[in-house]
Design a protein around this motif. Sequence first.
Motif, PDB file in Angstrom:
ATOM      1  N   PHE A  28      27.271 -28.726 -37.366  1.00  0.00           N
ATOM      2  CA  PHE A  28      26.267 -29.368 -36.735  1.00  0.00           C
ATOM      3  C   PHE A  28      26.040 -29.007 -35.131  1.00  0.00           C
ATOM      4  O   PHE A  28      26.884 -28.742 -34.618  1.00  0.00           O
ATOM      5  CB  PHE A  28      26.004 -30.740 -36.858  1.00  0.00           C
ATOM      6  CG  PHE A  28      24.669 -31.554 -36.684  1.00  0.00           C
ATOM      7  CD1 PHE A  28      23.758 -31.280 -37.465  1.00  0.00           C
ATOM      8  CD2 PHE A  28      24.647 -32.137 -35.342  1.00  0.00           C
ATOM      9  CE1 PHE A  28      22.509 -31.786 -37.086  1.00  0.00           C
ATOM     10  CE2 PHE A  28      23.369 -32.845 -34.999  1.00  0.00           C
ATOM     11  CZ  PHE A  28      22.416 -32.518 -35.753  1.00  0.00           C
ATOM     12  N   GLN A  29      24.781 -28.325 -34.957  1.00  0.00           N
ATOM     13  CA  GLN A  29      24.783 -27.834 -33.420  1.00  0.00           C
ATOM     14  C   GLN A  29      24.154 -29.006 -32.478  1.00  0.00           C
ATOM     15  O   GLN A  29      23.105 -29.274 -32.530  1.00  0.00           O
ATOM     16  CB  GLN A  29      23.860 -26.665 -33.318  1.00  0.00           C
ATOM     17  CG  GLN A  29      24.340 -25.373 -34.251  1.00  0.00           C
ATOM     18  CD  GLN A  29      25.518 -24.770 -33.793  1.00  0.00           C
ATOM     19  OE1 GLN A  29      25.797 -24.519 -32.664  1.00  0.00           O
ATOM     20  NE2 GLN A  29      26.537 -24.821 -34.560  1.00  0.00           N
ATOM     21  N   VAL A  30      25.010 -29.467 -31.926  1.00  0.00           N
ATOM     22  CA  VAL A  30      24.637 -30.743 -31.026  1.00  0.00           C
ATOM     23  C   VAL A  30      23.696 -30.319 -30.003  1.00  0.00           C
ATOM     24  O   VAL A  30      22.628 -31.134 -29.822  1.00  0.00           O
ATOM     25  CB  VAL A  30      26.048 -31.290 -30.260  1.00  0.00           C
ATOM     26  CG1 VAL A  30      25.467 -32.464 -29.566  1.00  0.00           C
ATOM     27  CG2 VAL A  30      27.048 -32.049 -31.437  1.00  0.00           C
ATOM     28  N   ARG A  31      24.008 -29.408 -29.115  1.00  0.00           N
ATOM     29  CA  ARG A  31      22.879 -28.996 -28.018  1.00  0.00           C
ATOM     30  C   ARG A  31      21.816 -28.485 -28.674  1.00  0.00           C
ATOM     31  O   ARG A  31      20.705 -29.028 -27.928  1.00  0.00           O
ATOM     32  CB  ARG A  31      23.630 -27.932 -27.169  1.00  0.00           C
ATOM     33  CG  ARG A  31      22.860 -27.447 -26.071  1.00  0.00           C
ATOM     34  CD  ARG A  31      23.382 -26.326 -25.291  1.00  0.00           C
ATOM     35  NE  ARG A  31      24.732 -27.000 -24.707  1.00  0.00           N
ATOM     36  CZ  ARG A  31      25.600 -26.014 -23.967  1.00  0.00           C
ATOM     37  NH1 ARG A  31      25.333 -24.820 -23.566  1.00  0.00           N
ATOM     38  NH2 ARG A  31      26.595 -26.575 -23.295  1.00  0.00           N
ATOM     39  N   ASP A  32      21.699 -27.684 -29.381  1.00  0.00           N
ATOM     40  CA  ASP A  32      20.509 -27.197 -30.107  1.00  0.00           C
ATOM     41  C   ASP A  32      19.460 -28.385 -30.550  1.00  0.00           C
ATOM     42  O   ASP A  32      18.487 -28.689 -30.266  1.00  0.00           O
ATOM     43  CB  ASP A  32      20.439 -26.319 -31.146  1.00  0.00           C
ATOM     44  CG  ASP A  32      21.163 -25.089 -30.698  1.00  0.00           C
ATOM     45  OD1 ASP A  32      21.191 -24.946 -29.423  1.00  0.00           O
ATOM     46  OD2 ASP A  32      21.435 -24.172 -31.490  1.00  0.00           O
ATOM     47  N   PHE A  33      20.303 -29.402 -31.234  1.00  0.00           N
ATOM     48  CA  PHE A  33      19.474 -30.560 -31.720  1.00  0.00           C
ATOM     49  C   PHE A  33      18.930 -31.259 -30.825  1.00  0.00           C
ATOM     50  O   PHE A  33      17.867 -31.860 -30.854  1.00  0.00           O
ATOM     51  CB  PHE A  33      20.684 -31.309 -32.583  1.00  0.00           C
ATOM     52  CG  PHE A  33      19.863 -32.547 -33.176  1.00  0.00           C
ATOM     53  CD1 PHE A  33      19.151 -32.966 -34.307  1.00  0.00           C
ATOM     54  CD2 PHE A  33      20.575 -33.936 -32.532  1.00  0.00           C
ATOM     55  CE1 PHE A  33      18.661 -33.948 -34.610  1.00  0.00           C
ATOM     56  CE2 PHE A  33      19.988 -35.012 -33.276  1.00  0.00           C
ATOM     57  CZ  PHE A  33      18.948 -35.014 -34.201  1.00  0.00           C
ATOM     58  N   VAL A  34      19.538 -31.663 -29.785  1.00  0.00           N
ATOM     59  CA  VAL A  34      19.232 -32.587 -28.541  1.00  0.00           C
ATOM     60  C   VAL A  34      17.944 -31.758 -27.831  1.00  0.00           C
ATOM     61  O   VAL A  34      16.913 -32.239 -27.458  1.00  0.00           O
ATOM     62  CB  VAL A  34      20.121 -32.885 -27.607  1.00  0.00           C
ATOM     63  CG1 VAL A  34      19.651 -33.626 -26.415  1.00  0.00           C
ATOM     64  CG2 VAL A  34      21.186 -33.800 -28.465  1.00  0.00           C
ATOM     65  N   ASN A  35      18.090 -30.511 -27.444  1.00  0.00           N
ATOM     66  CA  ASN A  35      17.359 -29.569 -26.881  1.00  0.00           C
ATOM     67  C   ASN A  35      15.891 -29.526 -27.678  1.00  0.00           C
ATOM     68  O   ASN A  35      14.824 -29.688 -26.992  1.00  0.00           O
ATOM     69  CB  ASN A  35      17.706 -28.581 -26.535  1.00  0.00           C
ATOM     70  CG  ASN A  35      18.725 -28.440 -25.583  1.00  0.00           C
ATOM     71  OD1 ASN A  35      19.040 -29.575 -24.786  1.00  0.00           O
ATOM     72  ND2 ASN A  35      19.474 -27.335 -25.179  1.00  0.00           N
ATOM     73  N   ASP A  36      16.022 -29.478 -28.978  1.00  0.00           N
ATOM     74  CA  ASP A  36      14.678 -29.266 -29.913  1.00  0.00           C
ATOM     75  C   ASP A  36      13.969 -30.633 -29.819  1.00  0.00           C
ATOM     76  O   ASP A  36      12.826 -30.757 -29.844  1.00  0.00           O
ATOM     77  CB  ASP A  36      15.138 -28.817 -31.069  1.00  0.00           C
ATOM     78  CG  ASP A  36      15.543 -27.560 -31.160  1.00  0.00           C
ATOM     79  OD1 ASP A  36      15.324 -26.764 -30.277  1.00  0.00           O
ATOM     80  OD2 ASP A  36      16.124 -27.050 -32.200  1.00  0.00           O
ATOM     81  N   ILE A  37      14.727 -31.872 -29.785  1.00  0.00           N
ATOM     82  CA  ILE A  37      14.002 -33.087 -29.681  1.00  0.00           C
ATOM     83  C   ILE A  37      13.474 -33.332 -28.374  1.00  0.00           C
ATOM     84  O   ILE A  37      12.296 -33.707 -28.234  1.00  0.00           O
ATOM     85  CB  ILE A  37      15.221 -34.260 -29.955  1.00  0.00           C
ATOM     86  CG1 ILE A  37      15.372 -34.060 -31.482  1.00  0.00           C
ATOM     87  CG2 ILE A  37      14.277 -35.670 -29.762  1.00  0.00           C
ATOM     88  CD1 ILE A  37      16.671 -35.096 -31.717  1.00  0.00           C
ATOM     89  N   MET A  38      14.174 -32.958 -27.136  1.00  0.00           N
ATOM     90  CA  MET A  38      13.502 -33.391 -26.010  1.00  0.00           C
ATOM     91  C   MET A  38      12.883 -32.154 -25.435  1.00  0.00           C
ATOM     92  O   MET A  38      13.244 -31.644 -24.462  1.00  0.00           O
ATOM     93  CB  MET A  38      14.778 -33.766 -25.035  1.00  0.00           C
ATOM     94  CG  MET A  38      15.477 -35.058 -25.562  1.00  0.00           C
ATOM     95  SD  MET A  38      16.636 -35.814 -24.290  1.00  0.00           S
ATOM     96  CE  MET A  38      15.368 -36.560 -23.331  1.00  0.00           C
ATOM     97  N   ASP A  39      11.675 -31.756 -26.044  1.00  0.00           N
ATOM     98  CA  ASP A  39      11.052 -30.639 -25.527  1.00  0.00           C
ATOM     99  C   ASP A  39       9.964 -30.926 -24.380  1.00  0.00           C
ATOM    100  O   ASP A  39      10.072 -32.064 -23.889  1.00  0.00           O
ATOM    101  CB  ASP A  39      10.162 -30.076 -26.970  1.00  0.00           C
ATOM    102  CG  ASP A  39       9.374 -31.123 -27.579  1.00  0.00           C
ATOM    103  OD1 ASP A  39       8.832 -31.963 -26.683  1.00  0.00           O
ATOM    104  OD2 ASP A  39       8.783 -30.820 -28.815  1.00  0.00           O
TER     105      ASP A  39
END
Length: 366
Positions: A28-39
């Motif tokens: 699971f890609q933690v940074r990508d997941f959070v960044n994609d949510i907080m656009d």
Amino acid sequence: MPELLKNRYHYESLHELASNIKAVYHSFQVRDFVNDIMDENWDELELKARMRQITVNLGRHLPADYEQALGILDKVVAGYPAGFNDFALMYFPDFVEVYGQDERHWDLSIAALERYTSSSSSEFAVRPFIINHEERMMSQMAAWARHDNEHVRRLASEGCRPRLPWGQALAGFKKDPSPVLDILDQLKADPSPYVRKSVANNLNDISKNHPGLVAQIARNWYGKNKHTDWIVRHGCRTLLKKGNREVLDIFGFADAGWVKVDGFALGAASVSIGENMTFSFKVEAEKATKTRLEYGIDYVKANGRRNRKIFQISELSLKKNGNKSYSKTHSFADASTRKHYPGLHSITLIVNGAERGTLDFEVFAD
């Protein structure tokens, strides 16, 4: 609740969720997941839109296979302490709503909604299942109403409320609530206050379209069990505020003609937005009377029209020739639930559902 929960979806909480997922799903890609949510649109999103943004990105970053993804989320949920419950975790059941409605996933999804409601609530997520498969889903709700877990029993009621705030409206149950009544009847003496509050709120929802039906239910249920009595009273709150004569009679609030009102007066003829208005009055009973006292404010709205809001003062039993004086304060400070506008307002004193005097006053801009 929406504003409080909305503000709990922030970088730290999303990073914690992502880290919990990575602990059981190592790729699971933690940074990508959070960044994609907080656009770039994140700050503009309200509660349910933020929840759905999290859900959609769970779908993007977890395996495409629904059963495998659900298994990962199950492990995350299992990591919370026993008895843990937090409405902010509603993205878990929301994942079931978004990705689990296919017929081939029915058993997996229903079991997941049952599991996830104990740590958050599946009250929103279950509603599309009711809309698309009413008979099948209400049969499941009836089974949940007999569950050992109070959170699951509450879901049986809360999930089928016709007017659940922030949830999809169940138009069919607004028109014909009979499938809901079977659930409520099972839960009308539930030992859990959490469940009883949901049952009462469900009854109150139904009363807005079917006042006569709820009045009849109240008459049939009232006086047989203390838990049921609380449900009936709370479930009839809108009918009481509307002065429904049948419901007032059930609770012993007889004709107000035996109660005399004296000295109803305002502390001042005007009030500025942000200030308090005061009023006073005295009631006296010509014979022993159970009395419900309320007042209504006819607020000026943004369009210049007026809309009444009812506020309860007290309920009391007056002996013959007994009396009581009241001095009350009402705030005209703006709040998240009400914005005030200048113009001519009115206050009406209400005794056992009957209006007993109206006074006009002016509200000025601050």
